[in-house]
Enzyme design. Structure first.
Site, PDB file in Angstrom:
ATOM      1  N   ASP A   9       0.844  -1.206   0.000  1.00 24.22           N
ATOM      2  CA  ASP A   9       0.000   0.000   0.000  1.00 24.22           C
ATOM      3  C   ASP A   9       0.874   1.250   0.000  1.00 24.22           C
ATOM      4  O   ASP A   9       0.803   2.077   0.918  1.00 24.22           O
ATOM      5  CB  ASP A   9      -0.916  -0.008   1.231  1.00 24.22           C
ATOM      6  CG  ASP A   9      -1.914  -1.148   1.194  1.00 24.22           C
ATOM      7  OD1 ASP A   9      -2.355  -1.517   0.094  1.00 24.22           O
ATOM      8  OD2 ASP A   9      -2.248  -1.671   2.271  1.00 24.22           O
ATOM      9  N   LYS A  31       0.540  -8.176  -2.003  1.00 22.32           N
ATOM     10  CA  LYS A  31      -0.843  -7.758  -2.264  1.00 22.32           C
ATOM     11  C   LYS A  31      -0.874  -6.399  -2.958  1.00 22.32           C
ATOM     12  O   LYS A  31      -0.282  -5.432  -2.492  1.00 22.32           O
ATOM     13  CB  LYS A  31      -1.623  -7.682  -0.952  1.00 22.32           C
ATOM     14  CG  LYS A  31      -3.102  -7.358  -1.172  1.00 22.32           C
ATOM     15  CD  LYS A  31      -3.872  -7.446   0.122  1.00 22.32           C
ATOM     16  CE  LYS A  31      -3.889  -6.167   0.901  1.00 22.32           C
ATOM     17  NZ  LYS A  31      -4.708  -5.096   0.365  1.00 22.32           N
ATOM     18  N   ASP A  58      -6.197  -7.365  -4.638  1.00 18.59           N
ATOM     19  CA  ASP A  58      -7.244  -7.068  -3.648  1.00 18.59           C
ATOM     20  C   ASP A  58      -8.015  -5.816  -4.078  1.00 18.59           C
ATOM     21  O   ASP A  58      -7.858  -4.747  -3.498  1.00 18.59           O
ATOM     22  CB  ASP A  58      -6.573  -6.878  -2.277  1.00 18.59           C
ATOM     23  CG  ASP A  58      -7.560  -6.592  -1.167  1.00 18.59           C
ATOM     24  OD1 ASP A  58      -8.721  -7.034  -1.269  1.00 18.59           O
ATOM     25  OD2 ASP A  58      -7.162  -5.937  -0.181  1.00 18.59           O
ATOM     26  N   LEU A  59      -8.860  -5.979  -5.106  1.00 12.82           N
ATOM     27  CA  LEU A  59      -9.640  -4.821  -5.579  1.00 12.82           C
ATOM     28  C   LEU A  59     -11.060  -4.856  -5.021  1.00 12.82           C
ATOM     29  O   LEU A  59     -11.855  -3.955  -5.288  1.00 12.82           O
ATOM     30  CB  LEU A  59      -9.634  -4.766  -7.112  1.00 12.82           C
ATOM     31  CG  LEU A  59      -8.245  -4.553  -7.726  1.00 12.82           C
ATOM     32  CD1 LEU A  59      -8.319  -4.468  -9.249  1.00 12.82           C
ATOM     33  CD2 LEU A  59      -7.569  -3.296  -7.172  1.00 12.82           C
ATOM     34  N   LYS A  60     -11.378  -5.890  -4.278  1.00 11.75           N
ATOM     35  CA  LYS A  60     -12.672  -5.979  -3.565  1.00 11.75           C
ATOM     36  C   LYS A  60     -13.845  -5.602  -4.460  1.00 11.75           C
ATOM     37  O   LYS A  60     -14.590  -4.660  -4.180  1.00 11.75           O
ATOM     38  CB  LYS A  60     -12.666  -5.092  -2.320  1.00 11.75           C
ATOM     39  CG  LYS A  60     -11.585  -5.426  -1.309  1.00 11.75           C
ATOM     40  CD  LYS A  60     -11.754  -4.611  -0.041  1.00 11.75           C
ATOM     41  CE  LYS A  60     -10.740  -4.934   1.016  1.00 11.75           C
ATOM     42  NZ  LYS A  60      -9.352  -4.551   0.690  1.00 11.75           N
ATOM     43  N   HIS A  62     -17.300  -5.149  -6.064  1.00 10.85           N
ATOM     44  CA  HIS A  62     -18.636  -5.058  -5.443  1.00 10.85           C
ATOM     45  C   HIS A  62     -19.513  -4.267  -6.400  1.00 10.85           C
ATOM     46  O   HIS A  62     -19.463  -3.037  -6.441  1.00 10.85           O
ATOM     47  CB  HIS A  62     -18.521  -4.326  -4.095  1.00 10.85           C
ATOM     48  CG  HIS A  62     -19.777  -4.374  -3.277  1.00 10.85           C
ATOM     49  ND1 HIS A  62     -19.869  -3.841  -2.016  1.00 10.85           N
ATOM     50  CD2 HIS A  62     -21.001  -4.901  -3.537  1.00 10.85           C
ATOM     51  CE1 HIS A  62     -21.080  -4.044  -1.528  1.00 10.85           C
ATOM     52  NE2 HIS A  62     -21.789  -4.677  -2.447  1.00 10.85           N
ATOM     53  N   ASP A  63     -20.299  -4.982  -7.200  1.00  7.95           N
ATOM     54  CA  ASP A  63     -21.099  -4.291  -8.218  1.00  7.95           C
ATOM     55  C   ASP A  63     -22.200  -5.243  -8.683  1.00  7.95           C
ATOM     56  O   ASP A  63     -22.381  -6.308  -8.082  1.00  7.95           O
ATOM     57  CB  ASP A  63     -20.173  -3.872  -9.384  1.00  7.95           C
ATOM     58  CG  ASP A  63     -20.635  -2.566 -10.044  1.00  7.95           C
ATOM     59  OD1 ASP A  63     -21.836  -2.455 -10.346  1.00  7.95           O
ATOM     60  OD2 ASP A  63     -19.792  -1.688 -10.258  1.00  7.95           O
ATOM     61  N   THR A  67     -21.120  -6.735 -14.167  1.00  9.46           N
ATOM     62  CA  THR A  67     -19.903  -5.906 -14.073  1.00  9.46           C
ATOM     63  C   THR A  67     -18.790  -6.660 -13.344  1.00  9.46           C
ATOM     64  O   THR A  67     -17.633  -6.650 -13.783  1.00  9.46           O
ATOM     65  CB  THR A  67     -20.226  -4.577 -13.350  1.00  9.46           C
ATOM     66  OG1 THR A  67     -21.234  -3.912 -14.112  1.00  9.46           O
ATOM     67  CG2 THR A  67     -19.008  -3.686 -13.238  1.00  9.46           C
ATOM     68  N   THR A 122     -11.721  -5.511   8.511  1.00  9.08           N
ATOM     69  CA  THR A 122     -11.088  -5.541   9.839  1.00  9.08           C
ATOM     70  C   THR A 122     -11.043  -4.148  10.490  1.00  9.08           C
ATOM     71  O   THR A 122     -10.781  -4.031  11.682  1.00  9.08           O
ATOM     72  CB  THR A 122      -9.657  -6.109   9.738  1.00  9.08           C
ATOM     73  OG1 THR A 122      -9.020  -5.551   8.590  1.00  9.08           O
ATOM     74  CG2 THR A 122      -9.670  -7.603   9.592  1.00  9.08           C
ATOM     75  N   ARG A 184      -1.097  -7.453  13.737  1.00  7.64           N
ATOM     76  CA  ARG A 184      -0.172  -6.535  14.404  1.00  7.64           C
ATOM     77  C   ARG A 184       0.827  -7.344  15.233  1.00  7.64           C
ATOM     78  O   ARG A 184       0.469  -7.901  16.272  1.00  7.64           O
ATOM     79  CB  ARG A 184      -0.953  -5.552  15.306  1.00  7.64           C
ATOM     80  CG  ARG A 184      -1.818  -4.551  14.496  1.00  7.64           C
ATOM     81  CD  ARG A 184      -0.917  -3.671  13.657  1.00  7.64           C
ATOM     82  NE  ARG A 184      -1.583  -2.696  12.809  1.00  7.64           N
ATOM     83  CZ  ARG A 184      -1.869  -2.881  11.511  1.00  7.64           C
ATOM     84  NH1 ARG A 184      -1.606  -4.035  10.912  1.00  7.64           N
ATOM     85  NH2 ARG A 184      -2.394  -1.911  10.802  1.00  7.64           N
ATOM     86  N   GLN A 194      -7.145  -0.079  12.069  1.00 10.73           N
ATOM     87  CA  GLN A 194      -7.742  -1.409  12.215  1.00 10.73           C
ATOM     88  C   GLN A 194      -8.391  -1.551  13.591  1.00 10.73           C
ATOM     89  O   GLN A 194      -7.876  -1.032  14.578  1.00 10.73           O
ATOM     90  CB  GLN A 194      -6.666  -2.495  12.041  1.00 10.73           C
ATOM     91  CG  GLN A 194      -5.959  -2.481  10.704  1.00 10.73           C
ATOM     92  CD  GLN A 194      -6.816  -3.094   9.592  1.00 10.73           C
ATOM     93  OE1 GLN A 194      -8.034  -3.219   9.692  1.00 10.73           O
ATOM     94  NE2 GLN A 194      -6.170  -3.469   8.494  1.00 10.73           N
ATOM     95  N   GLY A 214       0.615  -5.078   6.230  1.00  7.38           N
ATOM     96  CA  GLY A 214       1.049  -3.894   5.482  1.00  7.38           C
ATOM     97  C   GLY A 214       1.956  -2.998   6.285  1.00  7.38           C
ATOM     98  O   GLY A 214       3.188  -3.166   6.294  1.00  7.38           O
ATOM     99  N   ARG A 215       1.362  -2.031   7.000  1.00  5.12           N
ATOM    100  CA  ARG A 215       2.147  -1.006   7.681  1.00  5.12           C
ATOM    101  C   ARG A 215       3.224  -1.523   8.629  1.00  5.12           C
ATOM    102  O   ARG A 215       4.324  -0.943   8.657  1.00  5.12           O
ATOM    103  CB  ARG A 215       1.199  -0.015   8.388  1.00  5.12           C
ATOM    104  CG  ARG A 215       0.543   0.925   7.379  1.00  5.12           C
ATOM    105  CD  ARG A 215      -0.681   1.610   7.922  1.00  5.12           C
ATOM    106  NE  ARG A 215      -1.805   0.680   7.989  1.00  5.12           N
ATOM    107  CZ  ARG A 215      -3.053   1.045   8.226  1.00  5.12           C
ATOM    108  NH1 ARG A 215      -3.326   2.315   8.426  1.00  5.12           N
ATOM    109  NH2 ARG A 215      -4.021   0.151   8.244  1.00  5.12           N
TER     110      ARG A 215
HETATM  111  O1  C5P Z   1      -1.375  -1.896   6.988  1.00  6.24           O
HETATM  112  P1  C5P Z   1      -2.260  -3.036   7.370  1.00  6.24           P
HETATM  113  O2  C5P Z   1      -1.501  -4.235   7.888  1.00  6.24           O
HETATM  114  O3  C5P Z   1      -3.398  -2.630   8.256  1.00  6.24           O
HETATM  115  O4  C5P Z   1      -2.872  -3.497   5.957  1.00  6.24           O
HETATM  116  C1  C5P Z   1      -3.910  -4.437   5.832  1.00  6.24           C
HETATM  117  C2  C5P Z   1      -4.220  -4.601   4.366  1.00  6.24           C
HETATM  118  O5  C5P Z   1      -5.262  -5.554   4.212  1.00  6.24           O
HETATM  119  C3  C5P Z   1      -4.678  -3.344   3.669  1.00  6.24           C
HETATM  120  O6  C5P Z   1      -4.142  -3.374   2.366  1.00  6.24           O
HETATM  121  C4  C5P Z   1      -6.179  -3.461   3.593  1.00  6.24           C
HETATM  122  O7  C5P Z   1      -6.687  -2.869   2.418  1.00  6.24           O
HETATM  123  C5  C5P Z   1      -6.365  -4.978   3.521  1.00  6.24           C
HETATM  124  N1  C5P Z   1      -7.632  -5.483   4.069  1.00  6.24           N
HETATM  125  C6  C5P Z   1      -8.031  -5.256   5.356  1.00  6.24           C
HETATM  126  N2  C5P Z   1      -9.220  -5.761   5.820  1.00  6.24           N
HETATM  127  C7  C5P Z   1      -9.985  -6.518   5.018  1.00  6.24           C
HETATM  128  C8  C5P Z   1      -9.593  -6.783   3.702  1.00  6.24           C
HETATM  129  C9  C5P Z   1      -8.380  -6.255   3.255  1.00  6.24           C
HETATM  130  O8  C5P Z   1      -7.306  -4.577   6.111  1.00  6.24           O
HETATM  131  N3  C5P Z   1     -11.091  -7.069   5.485  1.00  6.24           N
END
Ligand code: C5P
Length: 236
Positions: A9, A31, A58-60, A62-63, A67, A122, A184, A194, A214-215
């Site tokens: 991200d 991802k 991960d484009l989620k 929803h449509d 589509t 989440t 985490r 989160q 991610g972070r």
């Molecule tokens: O930075 P962090 O660890 O919070 O990143 C979590 C990643 O997972 C993000 O890219 C977020 O878009 C994705 N995600 C999420 N919760 C979901 C589905 C995807 O946090 N239910």
């Protein structure tokens, strides 16, 4: 042990590729979410694949079903190993997505991407859900209901927090794919945005197949050391 997927991200492609090169060998699964995909498009996926790594798109989606079917068809040509859509888009929408994957790939083809359905993000707490579900159902009940629909539609699995994983695993057995963000690691002292978080170890114990992080990785002063710590925590 679950496989770790690092969420890219970040702002732009070079930054993402730098992370992939730095982490490759420790983590081989990355991802691509809406942020970096909007900035860089499919070319980034190809570059990551060329480095020998897998991509979770991960484009989620929803449509309406037609589509989403078109989006899944396009995504099937990108060489991704897994992709997401929202279970709240409904069973017809999910079935339309499954049909597209089945048209393109044989059932046991190694190239067939997994289709997983996002249940409740989440970053959402029970309080946040009030706007769409004032009945005060527990989040885990809602996740279970959406997972049941995902399974019924033929999806490979779902995305949920670690707090629901044990229940989902018990209900749907070992072959149902569970992807868990909101991870985490111990020592990372923020939940950021989160709300339903867990450590890598507790998500693994609950039965997740994939941990999305991610972070805590890309925001660390050394992403490689951060990954080492996570893998160590998982192996303990
Ligand atoms: O930075 P962090 O660890 O919070 O990143 C979590 C990643 O997972 C993000 O890219 C977020 O878009 C994705 N995600 C999420 N919760 C979901 C589905 C995807 O946090 N239910």
């Amino acid at each position: 042990m679950p496989e770790v997927i690092v969420a890219l991200d970040v702002e732009e492609g070079n930054e993402a590729l730098k992370l992939v090169r730095e982490l490759k060998g420790k983590v081989d699964y990355f991802k691509i979410g809406s942020r970096i995909f909007t900035a860089e498009g499919p070319a980034l996926i190809e570059k990551i694949n060329r480095l020998g790594c897998s991509v979770f798109l991960d484009l989620k989606f929803h449509d309406i079903p037609a589509t989403v079917a078109g989006s899944v068809r396009a995504a099937c040509s990108l060489g991704v190993r897994m992709m997401t859509l929202h279970t709240t888009g409904g069973v017809e929408m999910m079935k339309a997505a499954v049909r597209e994957v089945e048209k393109k790939f044989k059932k046991f083809s190694a190239k067939r991407p997994l289709l997983v359905g996002v249940t409740v993000l989440t970053s959402i707490s029970r309080e946040d859900l009030e706007i769409i579900s004032p009945a005060r159902d527990e989040i885990s009940d809602i996740v279970l209901r959406l997972a049941t629909k995902a399974k019924e539609a033929g999806l490979d699995g779902i995305v949920s927090s670690a707090l629901e994983t044990e229940r989902i695993r018990k209900e749907f057995g070992k072959d149902f794919v569970i992807v868990t963000p909101g991870i985490r690691p111990s020592g990372y002292n923020s939940t950021d945005d989160q709300k339903r978080v867990a450590t890598p170890k507790s998500a693994a114990k609950a039965g997740s197949n994939f941990l999305v992080i991610g972070r805590p990785v890309y925001g660390a002063s050394s992403p490689a050391l951060a990954v080492d710590g996570i893998l160590r925590e998982l192996k303990e």
